[in-house]
Design an enzyme around this catalytic site. Structure first.
Site, PDB file in Angstrom:
ATOM      1  N   CYS A 163     -36.471 -19.580  47.910  1.00 16.30           N
ATOM      2  CA  CYS A 163     -35.314 -19.501  47.029  1.00 16.30           C
ATOM      3  C   CYS A 163     -35.737 -19.048  45.644  1.00 16.30           C
ATOM      4  CB  CYS A 163     -34.681 -20.885  47.037  1.00 16.30           C
ATOM      5  SG  CYS A 163     -33.889 -21.475  45.611  1.00 16.30           S
TER       6      CYS A 163
ATOM      7  N   CYS B 249     -35.904 -27.492  45.210  1.00 11.73           N
ATOM      8  CA  CYS B 249     -35.112 -26.698  44.273  1.00 11.73           C
ATOM      9  C   CYS B 249     -33.708 -27.273  44.152  1.00 11.73           C
ATOM     10  CB  CYS B 249     -35.050 -25.242  44.739  1.00 11.73           C
ATOM     11  SG  CYS B 249     -33.984 -24.197  43.732  1.00 11.73           S
TER      12      CYS B 249
END
Length: 366
Positions: free
Chosen positions: A207, A103
RNA sequence: UGGGGCGUGGCCAAGUGGUAAGGCACCAGUUUUUGGUACUGGCAUUCGGGGGUUCGAAUCCCUCCGCCCCAG
């Protein structure tokens, strides 16, 4: 980019305290700050409501409090493709990927950075507990790309591990102001400023996806898997698992096999759909003194064989002294020799090399 | 159907007359921007079933059931 040249900063605001304080600090320091909420995931899962709307509102609330501009970038499609698909494919292949590292590499410090720059920003900022320094920062004439990544000053919160795949180029357009602070100080600051997120609990889990168990997530993505045997060191089947891909090296719980000592996963065979376990914590398969890495990424210079480094094989793990093996071998692979035995080194996870506080880079465990 | 042993929560396992240790698993929580680890708490009114002895039994007796081992 030399700090002096940075005027307009786009702060990634997740709706948590850390990024809220990041925005506040930069504003205090005189930057023209714009808050940006990245919408990367919004899907509800069975028994779990995605908190993105709430997070968005919290981020916006803080932006309003601070009187800064605020916008939202929608990266759902890309996040899905570059992070979630990567993660799911990894699990299907039998490894244990780290989605948050991906990410950072693909979304925050690539898509977000590019979108912000395209939008007229000079730099982005995030609420990571890590520091960015410039070699030759005294002479602000330092060339672009000379930015380095250092561990955050708060040893309990240091998140540099998750950032080792970010490029020096991206770092040179990034700010991480809370990397110099301790977590309690960040909380205190948020409280003092009366930020709406001051008391908000820290987020956990994947996340952006939220606090969903990985197994539940994979179950929702892939559906039920084929059960298979759980095999002990003697080759005896002592139980049944519900899909080898759900299990990872070193794992203790979730096997549903009891009696005597706890069982730890030491390996698995995806082709046979078998999971191997042991009750012996000294089991050789649970410990390693070297790690083979691939998909290497170095922020500045690659490590050299003639000197010691420290390595971290999982988030928050203590740093272990190490050397890298010099000489022959595939250019895209590297062997790291550890000073101590490390438990449950897991394929798919990342090993990150440090030179003191500086993040050298790292790779993915084979 | 001779001899010996055993049957305690899902599993392993203490406890042989004084009112059910412990571990594993499981569940909950804590720690944690991955997975995992670790930590804390919860978890048998009941000891294969049924009788009996006793103030009182998982612990003694009888009986039934079920396993295991050696003999056959």
């Amino acid at each position: 980019m030399p700090l002096k040249v940075i005027k307009k900063v786009y702060v990634g605001m997740s709706g948590g305290v850390d990024s809220s304080v990041t925005a506040a600090l930069l504003q205090q320091q005189g930057y023209a700050v714009t808050g940006v909420y990245m919408k990367n995931w919004s899907q509800d899962l069975p028994g779990f409501t995605c908190p993105w709307k709430e997070d968005y509102q919290d981020a916006k609330r803080v932006a309003v409090q601070l009187g800064i501009a605020f916008k939202m970038y929608d990266f759902e499609a890309e996040y899905r493709q570059r992070v979630v698909d990567y993660m799911v494919a990894g699990y299907q292949a039998g490894i244990t990927p780290n989605p948050d590292i991906m990410c950072n590499q693909e979304v925050k410090f690539k898509l977000f950075l590019q979108a912000a720059l395209d939008d007229g920003a000079d730099a982005i900022a995030t609420g990571h507990y890590a520091r960015i320094v410039y070699d030759g920062a005294d002479s602000l004439a330092g060339s672009a790309g000379s930015a380095s990544l250092l561990a955050g000053l708060d040893p309990n919160k240091d998140q540099s591990y998750f950032l080792y795949r970010v490029t020096a180029q991206a770092l040179s357009h990034s700010l991480m102001p809370i990397g110099d602070l301790q977590k309690p100080a960040v909380r205190a600051l948020a409280k003092k400023l009366g930020l709406a997120t001051a008391e908000k609990k820290d987020s956990q889990g994947i996340c952006f996806v939220g606090k969903v168990g990985i197994k539940d997530f994979l179950l929702a993505e892939l559906g039920p898997q084929t059960p298979g045997p759980i095999v002990d060191p003697a080759g005896k089947t002592i139980g049944e698992h519900d899909g080898a891909l759900f299990y990872t090296i070193g794992q203790r719980h979730g096997l549903d096999v009891g009696g005597g000592l706890p069982y730890y996963v030491v390996g698995k065979d995806m082709a046979k759909n078998e999971v191997y376990v042991t009750t012996d914590l000294q089991d050789g398969r649970l410990w390693r003194r070297d790690v083979r890495l691939t998909s290497l990424h170095w922020i500045n210079q690659p490590p050299t064989a003639d000197r010691p480094y420290q390595v971290r094989t999982r988030y928050r793990a203590p740093l272990i002294g190490c050397h890298v093996r010099g000489g022959a071998g595939p250019a895209d692979q590297l062997t790291v020799l550890l000073d101590d035995d490390v438990r449950a080194i897991t394929p798919g996870q990342s090993a990150v090399l440090y030179d003191g506080p500086r993040v050298v880079g790292g790779g993915i465990v084979i």
